[in-house]
Design a protein around this motif. Sequence first.
Motif, PDB file in Angstrom:
ATOM      1  N   LEU A  48      43.662  30.130  30.601  1.00  0.00           N
ATOM      2  CA  LEU A  48      42.487  31.171  30.866  1.00  0.00           C
ATOM      3  C   LEU A  48      41.785  31.326  32.657  1.00  0.00           C
ATOM      4  CD1 LEU A  48      40.853  32.459  28.328  1.00  0.00           C
ATOM      5  CD2 LEU A  48      42.563  33.884  29.246  1.00  0.00           C
ATOM      6  N   TYR A  49      42.093  31.890  33.768  1.00  0.00           N
ATOM      7  CA  TYR A  49      41.355  32.026  35.088  1.00  0.00           C
ATOM      8  C   TYR A  49      39.730  31.843  35.238  1.00  0.00           C
ATOM      9  CZ  TYR A  49      45.900  31.957  36.982  1.00  0.00           C
ATOM     10  OH  TYR A  49      47.047  31.431  37.360  1.00  0.00           O
ATOM     11  N   ARG A  50      38.919  32.364  33.821  1.00  0.00           N
ATOM     12  CA  ARG A  50      37.651  33.175  34.346  1.00  0.00           C
ATOM     13  C   ARG A  50      36.710  33.225  35.602  1.00  0.00           C
ATOM     14  NH1 ARG A  50      39.381  28.818  30.787  1.00  0.00           N
ATOM     15  NH2 ARG A  50      38.505  29.470  28.269  1.00  0.00           N
TER      16      ARG A  50
ATOM     17  N   ASP B 221      35.901  40.122  35.399  1.00  0.00           N
ATOM     18  CA  ASP B 221      35.472  40.188  34.264  1.00  0.00           C
ATOM     19  C   ASP B 221      35.797  40.686  33.308  1.00  0.00           C
ATOM     20  OD1 ASP B 221      33.111  41.161  35.850  1.00  0.00           O
ATOM     21  OD2 ASP B 221      33.641  43.244  36.776  1.00  0.00           O
ATOM     22  N   VAL B 222      37.286  40.724  33.305  1.00  0.00           N
ATOM     23  CA  VAL B 222      38.489  40.883  31.682  1.00  0.00           C
ATOM     24  C   VAL B 222      39.637  40.488  32.841  1.00  0.00           C
ATOM     25  CG1 VAL B 222      37.246  42.443  30.277  1.00  0.00           C
ATOM     26  CG2 VAL B 222      38.783  42.961  32.569  1.00  0.00           C
ATOM     27  N   GLU B 223      40.449  39.213  32.059  1.00  0.00           N
ATOM     28  CA  GLU B 223      41.597  39.415  32.302  1.00  0.00           C
ATOM     29  C   GLU B 223      42.911  39.823  30.862  1.00  0.00           C
ATOM     30  OE1 GLU B 223      42.631  35.017  32.493  1.00  0.00           O
ATOM     31  OE2 GLU B 223      39.886  34.778  32.603  1.00  0.00           O
ATOM     32  N   VAL B 224      43.217  40.583  31.380  1.00  0.00           N
ATOM     33  CA  VAL B 224      44.721  41.745  30.799  1.00  0.00           C
ATOM     34  C   VAL B 224      45.900  41.376  30.749  1.00  0.00           C
ATOM     35  CG1 VAL B 224      44.283  44.074  29.556  1.00  0.00           C
ATOM     36  CG2 VAL B 224      42.753  43.260  30.453  1.00  0.00           C
TER      37      VAL B 224
ATOM     38  N   VAL C 204      43.110  40.686  25.393  1.00  0.00           N
ATOM     39  CA  VAL C 204      42.110  40.451  26.737  1.00  0.00           C
ATOM     40  C   VAL C 204      41.017  39.661  26.638  1.00  0.00           C
ATOM     41  CG1 VAL C 204      40.503  42.281  27.646  1.00  0.00           C
ATOM     42  CG2 VAL C 204      42.681  43.169  26.524  1.00  0.00           C
ATOM     43  N   PHE C 205      40.678  39.472  27.619  1.00  0.00           N
ATOM     44  CA  PHE C 205      39.709  37.984  27.494  1.00  0.00           C
ATOM     45  C   PHE C 205      38.445  38.543  28.319  1.00  0.00           C
ATOM     46  CE2 PHE C 205      37.613  34.503  29.491  1.00  0.00           C
ATOM     47  CZ  PHE C 205      37.066  34.097  28.711  1.00  0.00           C
TER      48      PHE C 205
ATOM     49  N   LEU D  23      41.071  27.626  36.902  1.00  0.00           N
ATOM     50  CA  LEU D  23      39.659  27.290  37.372  1.00  0.00           C
ATOM     51  C   LEU D  23      39.604  25.469  36.279  1.00  0.00           C
ATOM     52  CD1 LEU D  23      37.315  30.093  36.151  1.00  0.00           C
ATOM     53  CD2 LEU D  23      37.846  29.025  38.316  1.00  0.00           C
ATOM     54  N   THR D  24      39.148  24.423  36.986  1.00  0.00           N
ATOM     55  CA  THR D  24      39.323  23.459  36.535  1.00  0.00           C
ATOM     56  C   THR D  24      37.829  22.914  36.652  1.00  0.00           C
ATOM     57  OG1 THR D  24      40.237  22.486  39.038  1.00  0.00           O
ATOM     58  CG2 THR D  24      41.291  22.696  37.429  1.00  0.00           C
TER      59      THR D  24
END
Length: 301
Positions: free
Chosen positions: A43-45, A48-51, A92-93, A230-231
């Motif tokens: 995930l990238y974060r 608002d949402v990753e779909v 969905v995240f 994101l790291t």
Amino acid sequence: QALSALPTSALRWAALRQALRAGYAVLLLQPSVVLLSNPFEALYRDSDVEVASAGWDDPSSYGYNHVLDDPTMGFTRFCHGSRIVARDPAAVFAIPSDGAIRLASVLAARLATEARAAEPRRSERELLSEELWLPSSPTVARAGAVSRVMNYLCFTNAKVLWRTVNRIPALRSSHAPVLVSLAESAELLARMRAVIDRYHGKKLEALDKFPIGDSIPEFSAELCDSTKHLTVAAGAAESTEWLRKVTTSAWTWSGVKEVNFDADGTMRTPWGKGTWALVPDREQMISATFIGRQHLLLFSW
């Protein structure tokens, strides 16, 4: 409205809304999803949402420039627009942001209304895609959530798995999706077992008994590359001047002192401890998470 009175599709979005309001980030999955590895590492974060996408290649999943040609308009004959295949609510995240909470609230309400409507009812996929893609207008206000489309080779649907991943040698032998979303059908359980046998049981031919399409598609060069996510910033502060300034300075937040970004990826605020991470491919931008909220911060001098 009592949660028990909601249809299943609306209930999952109402439950998501409650979790987001409590400050939790949530990965919302449908029962037809097979997990193959830790999805949180892919995930990238940054939205608002990753779909997940219902698409099958780069243009269908991520959108493309669609041109209409009207020769009667002379030199203005070409009209440019965008087309994209629907988002897939199977995966969905959502982070606990205002935009994600609004989206969950709107979809819970719209799906509850849709369940009471006469046939044909509009699907969860259609309503989700509308809220994330279509703009607000004089007659409708959208939820306004910022979205990212998940990598279709990582968060994979059945079409991509059988038509692309299991068919192209470079992917078949070495690439493993993070999860696979399967469509509801009479073959659902058999296909879920086949996916488990292929990736957890290491049986290369487990997917071969099911039919596939005739054509071999193009596929993205972007596989599940964790370097694009994101790291945590540990050790990065020594590498660039702007990060050194971020981690060695005390900051104010809306006039409130003081906020500190430590080089190990932790942050200290007047409201409690949190974490921060680099945003990939964005200069001088970090993601800061504390008290259940994520913020994107751009530094400039």
